[in-house]
Design a protein around this motif. Structure first.
Motif, PDB file in Angstrom:
ATOM      1  N   ILE A 408     -15.695  26.103-132.369  1.00 54.47           N
ATOM      2  CA  ILE A 408     -15.865  26.636-131.022  1.00 54.47           C
ATOM      3  C   ILE A 408     -16.856  25.787-130.237  1.00 54.47           C
ATOM      4  CG2 ILE A 408     -16.683  28.598-129.671  1.00 54.47           C
ATOM      5  CD1 ILE A 408     -13.910  28.917-130.940  1.00 54.47           C
ATOM      6  N   MET A 409     -17.954  25.381-130.889  1.00 57.34           N
ATOM      7  CA  MET A 409     -18.915  24.521-130.214  1.00 57.34           C
ATOM      8  C   MET A 409     -18.335  23.125-129.989  1.00 57.34           C
ATOM      9  SD  MET A 409     -21.108  26.677-129.618  1.00 57.34           S
ATOM     10  CE  MET A 409     -22.034  25.512-128.636  1.00 57.34           C
ATOM     11  N   SER A 410     -17.563  22.646-130.962  1.00 62.83           N
ATOM     12  CA  SER A 410     -16.910  21.356-130.782  1.00 62.83           C
ATOM     13  C   SER A 410     -15.887  21.435-129.650  1.00 62.83           C
ATOM     14  CB  SER A 410     -16.227  20.933-132.082  1.00 62.83           C
ATOM     15  OG  SER A 410     -15.591  19.691-131.938  1.00 62.83           O
ATOM     16  N   PHE A 411     -15.210  22.587-129.576  1.00 60.83           N
ATOM     17  CA  PHE A 411     -14.259  22.835-128.489  1.00 60.83           C
ATOM     18  C   PHE A 411     -14.947  22.654-127.137  1.00 60.83           C
ATOM     19  CE2 PHE A 411     -12.770  25.917-125.344  1.00 60.83           C
ATOM     20  CZ  PHE A 411     -11.416  25.674-125.277  1.00 60.83           C
ATOM     21  N   THR A 412     -16.129  23.263-126.990  1.00 61.93           N
ATOM     22  CA  THR A 412     -16.834  23.145-125.705  1.00 61.93           C
ATOM     23  C   THR A 412     -17.313  21.717-125.484  1.00 61.93           C
ATOM     24  OG1 THR A 412     -18.947  23.816-126.689  1.00 61.93           O
ATOM     25  CG2 THR A 412     -17.574  25.549-125.773  1.00 61.93           C
ATOM     26  N   GLY A 413     -17.684  21.022-126.590  1.00 59.67           N
ATOM     27  CA  GLY A 413     -18.077  19.633-126.438  1.00 59.67           C
ATOM     28  C   GLY A 413     -16.935  18.769-125.933  1.00 59.67           C
ATOM     29  N   LYS A 414     -15.733  19.025-126.447  1.00 55.86           N
ATOM     30  CA  LYS A 414     -14.555  18.280-125.981  1.00 55.86           C
ATOM     31  C   LYS A 414     -14.257  18.618-124.517  1.00 55.86           C
ATOM     32  CE  LYS A 414     -13.713  16.610-130.133  1.00 55.86           C
ATOM     33  NZ  LYS A 414     -12.610  17.116-130.945  1.00 55.86           N
ATOM     34  N   ILE A 415     -14.432  19.908-124.177  1.00 55.04           N
ATOM     35  CA  ILE A 415     -14.228  20.314-122.784  1.00 55.04           C
ATOM     36  C   ILE A 415     -15.227  19.588-121.882  1.00 55.04           C
ATOM     37  CG2 ILE A 415     -14.509  22.236-121.169  1.00 55.04           C
ATOM     38  CD1 ILE A 415     -11.877  22.318-122.636  1.00 55.04           C
ATOM     39  N   GLU A 416     -16.475  19.465-122.353  1.00 53.85           N
ATOM     40  CA  GLU A 416     -17.496  18.743-121.585  1.00 53.85           C
ATOM     41  C   GLU A 416     -17.030  17.316-121.299  1.00 53.85           C
ATOM     42  OE1 GLU A 416     -21.015  18.703-123.896  1.00 53.85           O
ATOM     43  OE2 GLU A 416     -21.263  20.877-123.866  1.00 53.85           O
ATOM     44  N   ASN A 417     -16.639  16.591-122.359  1.00 53.87           N
ATOM     45  CA  ASN A 417     -16.229  15.201-122.187  1.00 53.87           C
ATOM     46  C   ASN A 417     -14.981  15.086-121.318  1.00 53.87           C
ATOM     47  OD1 ASN A 417     -18.253  13.922-123.698  1.00 53.87           O
ATOM     48  ND2 ASN A 417     -17.197  14.334-125.610  1.00 53.87           N
ATOM     49  N   THR A 418     -14.033  15.994-121.556  1.00 53.60           N
ATOM     50  CA  THR A 418     -12.772  15.938-120.820  1.00 53.60           C
ATOM     51  C   THR A 418     -12.976  16.196-119.337  1.00 53.60           C
ATOM     52  OG1 THR A 418     -11.492  16.642-122.751  1.00 53.60           O
ATOM     53  CG2 THR A 418     -10.492  16.980-120.583  1.00 53.60           C
ATOM     54  N   PHE A 419     -13.620  17.309-119.020  1.00 50.25           N
ATOM     55  CA  PHE A 419     -13.771  17.672-117.615  1.00 50.25           C
ATOM     56  C   PHE A 419     -14.790  16.797-116.898  1.00 50.25           C
ATOM     57  CE2 PHE A 419     -11.487  21.403-119.012  1.00 50.25           C
ATOM     58  CZ  PHE A 419     -10.723  21.726-117.905  1.00 50.25           C
ATOM     59  N   SER A 420     -15.865  16.402-117.595  1.00 47.96           N
ATOM     60  CA  SER A 420     -16.844  15.530-116.937  1.00 47.96           C
ATOM     61  C   SER A 420     -16.205  14.187-116.608  1.00 47.96           C
ATOM     62  CB  SER A 420     -18.082  15.341-117.818  1.00 47.96           C
ATOM     63  OG  SER A 420     -17.750  14.725-119.045  1.00 47.96           O
ATOM     64  N   SER A 421     -15.408  13.658-117.545  1.00 51.28           N
ATOM     65  CA  SER A 421     -14.731  12.391-117.296  1.00 51.28           C
ATOM     66  C   SER A 421     -13.690  12.524-116.189  1.00 51.28           C
ATOM     67  CB  SER A 421     -14.058  11.904-118.583  1.00 51.28           C
ATOM     68  OG  SER A 421     -13.385  10.695-118.368  1.00 51.28           O
ATOM     69  N   SER A 422     -12.876  13.586-116.270  1.00 49.30           N
ATOM     70  CA  SER A 422     -11.825  13.791-115.274  1.00 49.30           C
ATOM     71  C   SER A 422     -12.406  14.048-113.892  1.00 49.30           C
ATOM     72  CB  SER A 422     -10.931  14.962-115.686  1.00 49.30           C
ATOM     73  OG  SER A 422     -10.261  14.671-116.893  1.00 49.30           O
ATOM     74  N   ILE A 423     -13.470  14.866-113.843  1.00 47.78           N
ATOM     75  CA  ILE A 423     -14.106  15.154-112.551  1.00 47.78           C
ATOM     76  C   ILE A 423     -14.696  13.884-111.953  1.00 47.78           C
ATOM     77  CG2 ILE A 423     -16.039  16.353-111.441  1.00 47.78           C
ATOM     78  CD1 ILE A 423     -15.564  18.651-113.441  1.00 47.78           C
ATOM     79  N   GLY A 424     -15.407  13.117-112.796  1.00 45.63           N
ATOM     80  CA  GLY A 424     -16.000  11.884-112.297  1.00 45.63           C
ATOM     81  C   GLY A 424     -14.963  10.920-111.752  1.00 45.63           C
ATOM     82  N   LEU A 425     -13.886  10.697-112.516  1.00 46.55           N
ATOM     83  CA  LEU A 425     -12.828   9.787-112.059  1.00 46.55           C
ATOM     84  C   LEU A 425     -12.124  10.323-110.818  1.00 46.55           C
ATOM     85  CD1 LEU A 425     -11.239   8.754-115.482  1.00 46.55           C
ATOM     86  CD2 LEU A 425     -12.718   7.366-114.030  1.00 46.55           C
ATOM     87  N   ALA A 426     -11.884  11.634-110.798  1.00 43.77           N
ATOM     88  CA  ALA A 426     -11.190  12.232-109.657  1.00 43.77           C
ATOM     89  C   ALA A 426     -12.019  12.130-108.383  1.00 43.77           C
ATOM     90  CB  ALA A 426     -10.870  13.699-109.958  1.00 43.77           C
ATOM     91  N   VAL A 427     -13.334  12.368-108.504  1.00 43.67           N
ATOM     92  CA  VAL A 427     -14.210  12.272-107.327  1.00 43.67           C
ATOM     93  C   VAL A 427     -14.225  10.841-106.794  1.00 43.67           C
ATOM     94  CG1 VAL A 427     -16.610  12.385-106.548  1.00 43.67           C
ATOM     95  CG2 VAL A 427     -15.662  14.242-107.921  1.00 43.67           C
ATOM     96  N   LEU A 428     -14.342   9.868-107.685  1.00 40.43           N
ATOM     97  CA  LEU A 428     -14.347   8.470-107.239  1.00 40.43           C
ATOM     98  C   LEU A 428     -13.011   8.088-106.605  1.00 40.43           C
ATOM     99  CD1 LEU A 428     -16.231   6.638-110.141  1.00 40.43           C
ATOM    100  CD2 LEU A 428     -17.126   7.480-107.964  1.00 40.43           C
ATOM    101  N   GLY A 429     -11.915   8.564-107.212  1.00 44.87           N
ATOM    102  CA  GLY A 429     -10.607   8.296-106.622  1.00 44.87           C
ATOM    103  C   GLY A 429     -10.465   8.925-105.249  1.00 44.87           C
ATOM    104  N   PHE A 430     -10.978  10.150-105.103  1.00 50.70           N
ATOM    105  CA  PHE A 430     -10.905  10.871-103.820  1.00 50.70           C
ATOM    106  C   PHE A 430     -11.692  10.156-102.720  1.00 50.70           C
ATOM    107  CE2 PHE A 430     -12.610  14.086-100.897  1.00 50.70           C
ATOM    108  CZ  PHE A 430     -11.427  14.642-100.412  1.00 50.70           C
ATOM    109  N   THR A 431     -12.810   9.526-103.117  1.00 48.44           N
ATOM    110  CA  THR A 431     -13.646   8.846-102.122  1.00 48.44           C
ATOM    111  C   THR A 431     -13.158   7.438-101.806  1.00 48.44           C
ATOM    112  OG1 THR A 431     -15.165   8.042-103.840  1.00 48.44           O
ATOM    113  CG2 THR A 431     -15.695  10.154-102.792  1.00 48.44           C
TER     114      THR A 431
END
Length: 503
Positions: A408-431
């Motif tokens: 469960i904790m590893s699950f949240t760690g993967k969610i952290e990496n996934t969403f932080s990476s996706s959000i970062g790339l998406a924000v840069l793409g949007f700008t």
């Protein structure tokens, strides 16, 4: 004589003082576990860090019309699959019963497959057709997810089973953190430093592939030491819990839920790491700072690995993981706020297309190093808090399931990496970020603002939000010690019953 002293050292206990509870770990077992963590660090350096984002957008997908969007979607969907895959592996680990234990068989075999898939990933070429590249990358990402999960969950669960002593576990996590940071930094430093070498400066894909091959060899060798020299000491009931029963336990674990929520907010803090390469290349406009920023993070791992166990051991019965965690968040908020104020003018108001001044460059490197200290202190003490949640569910239900709780904790760690990476790339793409492989291109003001905020202000907001669920974390230092006394008494009673029954 030196050999005799080394042998004596390896066979000596890592906690030599009286801490009010029985201790078990020797330096040999501790270091053997730690190098396995180091092997994990070598893998994640290659496959989960900021460098893989840059590899995707500026190397593998550079011929696509929207490399940022494609990379963000692949990382998002594969990351979600990876996160869902974790609880499944957790249940498998909890249901495993072999002569080598529950976790160690996976540590023996999974790293081999992890290494093979990692090397195959970086064989991908930008010269292949775009459709083939997307399919190849997606399939290999899934392969990375599955093989790493089969390695990661047992490795983490082993730490919960290796000793029942919270103070010993904290020291184990401290030593592991230092060794993981050293070994895990090697692939990143090579890729970052490749820009300084004549050949790799103009052959970025080959730099990644070379680093992946070296890492693969190291991963297989180091994990063999972990398998050979560690023991599982926790007791598990002979009746294997069903999948339904394992998941039902989650709803009885309030402290685990609070850690889960804290990790959800931690996504905001992780975005800074995911866009770090872009921050240096495009906002600082000097890619050579990358190697300094990577190196300056090491003291955070080192200080945390050395000081956190010493502080906990010194406090003894007064130690409290929850208060430690809260103090780390507050310290991080202050540092990120100062980072934004001190560096704002030199980053945002500098001339477009010019490198930052030496003063601003030094300040960025300094604050990067400083903010890594509370981050690593928090990460390290959270490992013990995760172990506390495993103890909590055993205390409450009589069932010990390291695999599912860790997953469960590893699950949240993967969610952290996934969403932080996706959000970062998406924000840069949007700008309107403009991708590039070699050399430098001037980004627009919206992209520069996004890089600044994602690196300074957004992490501070994340830490503020993390304090909310932590207020409701209901395990204190004293309550955990009382809990462990009850657990050990119940285990002793079960052993006495079995002895009386002639089992």
């Amino acid at each position: 004589m030196a050999k005799i002293n080394l042998k004596e050292f390896l066979n000596s206990k890592i906690v030599k003082t009286d801490v009010g509870e029985e201790t078990y770990l020797t330096w040999k077992e501790t270091l053997s576990y730690a190098v396995g963590r180091g092997a994990q660090g070598m893998n994640t350096s290659m496959t989960s860090s900021k460098y893989i984002n840059f590899f995707l957008t500026n190397v593998l997908f550079k011929k696509l019309k929207d490399p940022m969007g494609v990379a963000a979607k692949i990382r998002l969907f594969c990351g979600i699959f990876d996160a869902i895959n974790d609880p499944v592996m957790g249940v498998i680990v909890d249901k495993t019963r072999t002569k080598d234990g529950q976790m160690r068989p996976y540590i023996k075999w999974a790293p081999i497959f992890v290494s093979i898939v990692m090397v195959l990933f970086f064989i991908g070429s930008a010269d292949a057709s775009p459709v083939l590249n997307i399919i190849y990358t997606t399939v290999l990402f899934v392969g990375l997810d599955v093989t790493y999960t089969a390695f990661d969950i047992p490795m983490g669960a082993l730490a919960f089973s290796i000793t029942p002593s919270g103070i010993e576990r904290t020291k184990l996590f401290g030593v592991s953190s230092i060794i993981r940071s050293v070994l895990g930094a090697l692939p990143q430093v090579f890729v970052a430093g490749a820009a300084l070498l004549p050949y790799f400066k103009d052959h970025t894909p080959q730099a990644y592939l070379t680093s992946a091959i070296i890492s693969a060899v190291g991963i297989v060798f180091l994990t063999r030491l972990t398998f050979k020299n560690t023991r599982e000491r926790a007791e598990h009931k002979e009746d294997v819990p069903s999948v339904k029963e394992c998941f039902a336990l989650l709803f009885k674990n309030r402290p685990l839920l609070m850690l889960f929520l804290g990790n959800c907010f931690f996504v905001l803090c992780k975005i800074a790491e995911q866009v770090s390469f872009y921050f240096v290349a495009d906002l600082m406009f000097n890619r050579k700072y990358n190697i300094f920023i990577d190196v300056v993070k090491f003291p955070g791992f080192l200080v945390a690995g050395l000081l956190v166990p010493k502080i906990v051991e010194k406090l003894g019965e007064k130690s409290d993981s929850k208060k430690f965690y809260q103090a780390c968040c507050i310290f991080a908020i202050i540092l990120h706020g100062l980072f934004a104020v001190v560096c704002f003018n030199g980053l945002i108001n500098k001339q477009q297309g010019e490198s930052v001044s030496l003063f601003v460059g030094v300040m960025v490197v300094l604050f990067t190093g400083l903010t890594s200290i509370p981050l690593e202190f928090k990460n390290l003490i959270q490992k013990e808090m995760e172990a506390e949640t495993v103890d909590y569910i055993e205390w409450k239900t009589g069932t010990r399931v390291e695999g599912i709780m860790l997953s469960i904790m590893s699950f949240t760690g993967k969610i952290e990496n996934t969403f932080s990476s996706s959000i970062g790339l998406a924000v840069l793409g949007f700008t309107g970020y403009i991708q590039h492989t070699e050399g430098s291109l001037v980004q627009n003001s919206q992209t520069n603002w996004a890089l600044f905020l994602l690196t300074t202000v957004v992490p501070a907001v994340g830490y503020i939000l993390m304090l909310v669920p932590m207020h409701f974390y209901n395990i204190t230092g004293q309550s955990h010690r009382e809990m462990m006394k009850e657990i050990m008494a119940k285990r002793e009673a079960r052993r006495a019953e079995k002895t009386a029954a002639g089992e």
